[in-house]
Design a protein around this motif. Sequence first.
Motif, PDB file in Angstrom:
ATOM      1  N   ASP A   9       0.834  -1.220   0.069  1.00 20.54           N
ATOM      2  CA  ASP A   9      -0.090   0.046   0.191  1.00 20.54           C
ATOM      3  C   ASP A   9       0.810   1.420  -0.142  1.00 20.54           C
ATOM      4  O   ASP A   9       0.596   2.084  -0.849  1.00 20.54           O
ATOM      5  CB  ASP A   9      -1.009   0.055   1.256  1.00 20.54           C
ATOM      6  N   ILE A  10       1.750   1.384   0.732  1.00 19.94           N
ATOM      7  CA  ILE A  10       2.607   2.497   0.806  1.00 19.94           C
ATOM      8  C   ILE A  10       3.576   2.628  -0.202  1.00 19.94           C
ATOM      9  O   ILE A  10       3.724   3.842  -0.800  1.00 19.94           O
ATOM     10  CB  ILE A  10       3.523   2.395   2.195  1.00 19.94           C
ATOM     11  N   PHE A  11       4.019   1.495  -0.660  1.00 19.71           N
ATOM     12  CA  PHE A  11       4.966   1.630  -2.025  1.00 19.71           C
ATOM     13  C   PHE A  11       4.149   2.108  -3.134  1.00 19.71           C
ATOM     14  O   PHE A  11       4.636   2.895  -3.618  1.00 19.71           O
ATOM     15  CB  PHE A  11       5.344   0.167  -2.384  1.00 19.71           C
ATOM     16  N   GLY A  12       2.752   1.347  -3.310  1.00 23.00           N
ATOM     17  CA  GLY A  12       2.082   2.014  -4.481  1.00 23.00           C
ATOM     18  C   GLY A  12       1.904   3.604  -4.518  1.00 23.00           C
ATOM     19  O   GLY A  12       1.973   4.235  -5.453  1.00 23.00           O
ATOM     20  N   HIS A  13       1.640   4.027  -3.051  1.00 21.25           N
ATOM     21  CA  HIS A  13       1.363   5.501  -2.962  1.00 21.25           C
ATOM     22  C   HIS A  13       2.362   6.190  -3.071  1.00 21.25           C
ATOM     23  O   HIS A  13       2.431   7.378  -3.879  1.00 21.25           O
ATOM     24  CB  HIS A  13       0.699   5.837  -1.551  1.00 21.25           C
ATOM     25  N   VAL A  14       3.632   5.748  -3.039  1.00 17.09           N
ATOM     26  CA  VAL A  14       4.838   6.660  -3.128  1.00 17.09           C
ATOM     27  C   VAL A  14       5.205   6.601  -4.590  1.00 17.09           C
ATOM     28  O   VAL A  14       5.523   7.755  -5.114  1.00 17.09           O
ATOM     29  CB  VAL A  14       6.171   5.840  -2.328  1.00 17.09           C
ATOM     30  N   VAL A  15       5.134   5.327  -5.303  1.00 20.70           N
ATOM     31  CA  VAL A  15       5.340   5.585  -6.939  1.00 20.70           C
ATOM     32  C   VAL A  15       4.393   6.296  -7.533  1.00 20.70           C
ATOM     33  O   VAL A  15       4.595   7.234  -8.215  1.00 20.70           O
ATOM     34  CB  VAL A  15       5.264   4.040  -7.259  1.00 20.70           C
ATOM     35  N   GLU A  16       3.059   6.283  -7.197  1.00 15.48           N
ATOM     36  CA  GLU A  16       2.055   7.048  -7.789  1.00 15.48           C
ATOM     37  C   GLU A  16       2.213   8.674  -7.790  1.00 15.48           C
ATOM     38  O   GLU A  16       2.003   9.421  -8.685  1.00 15.48           O
ATOM     39  CB  GLU A  16       0.769   6.513  -7.238  1.00 15.48           C
ATOM     40  N   ALA A  17       2.427   9.055  -6.591  1.00 19.65           N
ATOM     41  CA  ALA A  17       2.848  10.525  -6.046  1.00 19.65           C
ATOM     42  C   ALA A  17       4.159  10.902  -6.904  1.00 19.65           C
ATOM     43  O   ALA A  17       3.954  11.882  -7.306  1.00 19.65           O
ATOM     44  CB  ALA A  17       2.934  10.399  -4.437  1.00 19.65           C
ATOM     45  N   TYR A  18       5.089   9.927  -6.961  1.00 22.96           N
ATOM     46  CA  TYR A  18       6.518  10.379  -7.624  1.00 22.96           C
ATOM     47  C   TYR A  18       6.051  10.492  -9.050  1.00 22.96           C
ATOM     48  O   TYR A  18       6.485  11.438  -9.911  1.00 22.96           O
ATOM     49  CB  TYR A  18       7.460   9.433  -7.563  1.00 22.96           C
ATOM     50  N   LEU A  19       5.259   9.556  -9.727  1.00 21.78           N
ATOM     51  CA  LEU A  19       4.973   9.752 -11.127  1.00 21.78           C
ATOM     52  C   LEU A  19       4.240  10.986 -11.353  1.00 21.78           C
ATOM     53  O   LEU A  19       4.169  11.528 -12.765  1.00 21.78           O
ATOM     54  CB  LEU A  19       4.191   8.666 -11.584  1.00 21.78           C
ATOM     55  N   GLU A  20       3.294  11.351 -10.556  1.00 26.24           N
ATOM     56  CA  GLU A  20       2.581  12.685 -10.702  1.00 26.24           C
ATOM     57  C   GLU A  20       3.432  13.732 -10.521  1.00 26.24           C
ATOM     58  O   GLU A  20       3.216  14.612 -11.232  1.00 26.24           O
ATOM     59  CB  GLU A  20       1.558  12.488  -9.731  1.00 26.24           C
ATOM     60  N   ARG A  21       4.058  13.650  -9.381  1.00 27.00           N
ATOM     61  CA  ARG A  21       4.797  15.183  -9.052  1.00 27.00           C
ATOM     62  C   ARG A  21       6.312  15.082  -9.362  1.00 27.00           C
ATOM     63  O   ARG A  21       7.015  16.314  -9.619  1.00 27.00           O
ATOM     64  CB  ARG A  21       4.854  15.411  -7.693  1.00 27.00           C
ATOM     65  N   GLY A  22       7.092  14.180  -9.467  1.00 24.86           N
ATOM     66  CA  GLY A  22       8.471  14.024 -10.051  1.00 24.86           C
ATOM     67  C   GLY A  22       9.236  14.305  -8.641  1.00 24.86           C
ATOM     68  O   GLY A  22      10.628  14.786  -9.028  1.00 24.86           O
ATOM     69  N   GLN A  23       8.892  14.478  -7.485  1.00 23.09           N
ATOM     70  CA  GLN A  23       9.476  14.770  -6.476  1.00 23.09           C
ATOM     71  C   GLN A  23       9.537  13.680  -5.435  1.00 23.09           C
ATOM     72  O   GLN A  23       8.733  12.803  -5.189  1.00 23.09           O
ATOM     73  CB  GLN A  23       8.895  15.991  -5.811  1.00 23.09           C
ATOM     74  N   PRO A  24      10.638  13.704  -4.631  1.00 22.21           N
ATOM     75  CA  PRO A  24      10.531  12.736  -3.313  1.00 22.21           C
ATOM     76  C   PRO A  24       9.519  12.898  -2.474  1.00 22.21           C
ATOM     77  O   PRO A  24       9.080  14.192  -2.190  1.00 22.21           O
ATOM     78  CB  PRO A  24      11.952  13.039  -2.788  1.00 22.21           C
ATOM     79  N   ILE A  25       8.807  11.724  -2.026  1.00 21.03           N
ATOM     80  CA  ILE A  25       7.710  11.773  -1.442  1.00 21.03           C
ATOM     81  C   ILE A  25       8.401  11.466   0.282  1.00 21.03           C
ATOM     82  O   ILE A  25       8.784  10.462   0.446  1.00 21.03           O
ATOM     83  CB  ILE A  25       6.722  10.587  -1.819  1.00 21.03           C
TER      84      ILE A  25
END
Length: 343
Positions: free
Chosen positions: A14-30
């Motif tokens: 769950d956490i890994f998926g959120h990190v990747v999706e947020a990174y792909l959207e924003r391009g910034q470290p989460i």
Amino acid sequence: MSPPLPELTTRMRDIFGHVVEAYLERGQPIGSKALTGAVNLSPASIRSVLAELEERGLLTHPHTSAGRLPTETGLRLFVDGIMQSHLPSAEERAAIERQMRDRPLEEALANATAALSGLSACAGVVVAPKIERRLRQLAFVPLGPGQALAVIVGDDGSVENRMVALPMGMTAAALAEIANFVTARLAGLTLAEAEARLRQEIRERREALDAAAAELVATGLAEWREDGPSRPVLIVRGQANLLDEAAALDLERVRKLLDELEDRQEIVRLLEGAREGEGCRIFIGSENRMFALSGSSVIAAPYRGAEGKVVGVVGVIGPTRLNYARIVPMVDYTAQALTRLMG
């Protein structure tokens, strides 16, 4: 190697998926604080999970940043096992189809590639089928003693220029006579058919040209015919899409990618690797040697001709931070649309 997906706990997935999706959207470290609203855990628990995911090689953190980014291994795991694809919208499908409708083949391929590029914000690429074109016109441009530029126009509007060596004493008037003969007598034939007919006329001494001129044309047709299939046609559209706002943060990577896009033969070799299989192939970062320096991703899918054989490959090239869930189905749909066109 990434761990098999079942080895990740539900919390880790769950956490890994959120990190990747947020990174792909924003391009910034989460960071952990940014995740507290997405998962029902304390920041301390989130930090513990992030650290474990980093130990497994799925996440990394740049410099001293507290935020995490997915590694190439992590992106591969996400694409293969977690990502939920989103089919192209009706508007996106219509935009792709509209660019191919009622067009000559090469124009349809170029337009479809441009449409895919625009919708994905990547560079669009397509390897065109190896089609033996038919002659429409031949012309010569004299360049000096013993040399001329031959210009062949195909029936599809394609133009190819070749330097040719001329027999001693060949005049501009003689070159014009050769061009008129070929255009009048051989137009509508493939290069192989035109060469065969001309050689038959040479044998039967029926050609309207002198022997040296006829042999010049026949030899040139043979060379062009043999060389054509060894040079697949690569169409690239939308390189400017790579110069978006995010590119300003990583100009060196973008410069390397643009340089890599100039090596068309290497791109063709890479895309040819997507011919096997039914759907999309995804190459992330260093998984392909060609784009290892720029850390770019390639999404490509084969398309088929009338007999069901793979005749080409279409895809996109862009940064690893792509919206894979949206772009993978879009590339797949474009390949299906080209298959319908070719059928």
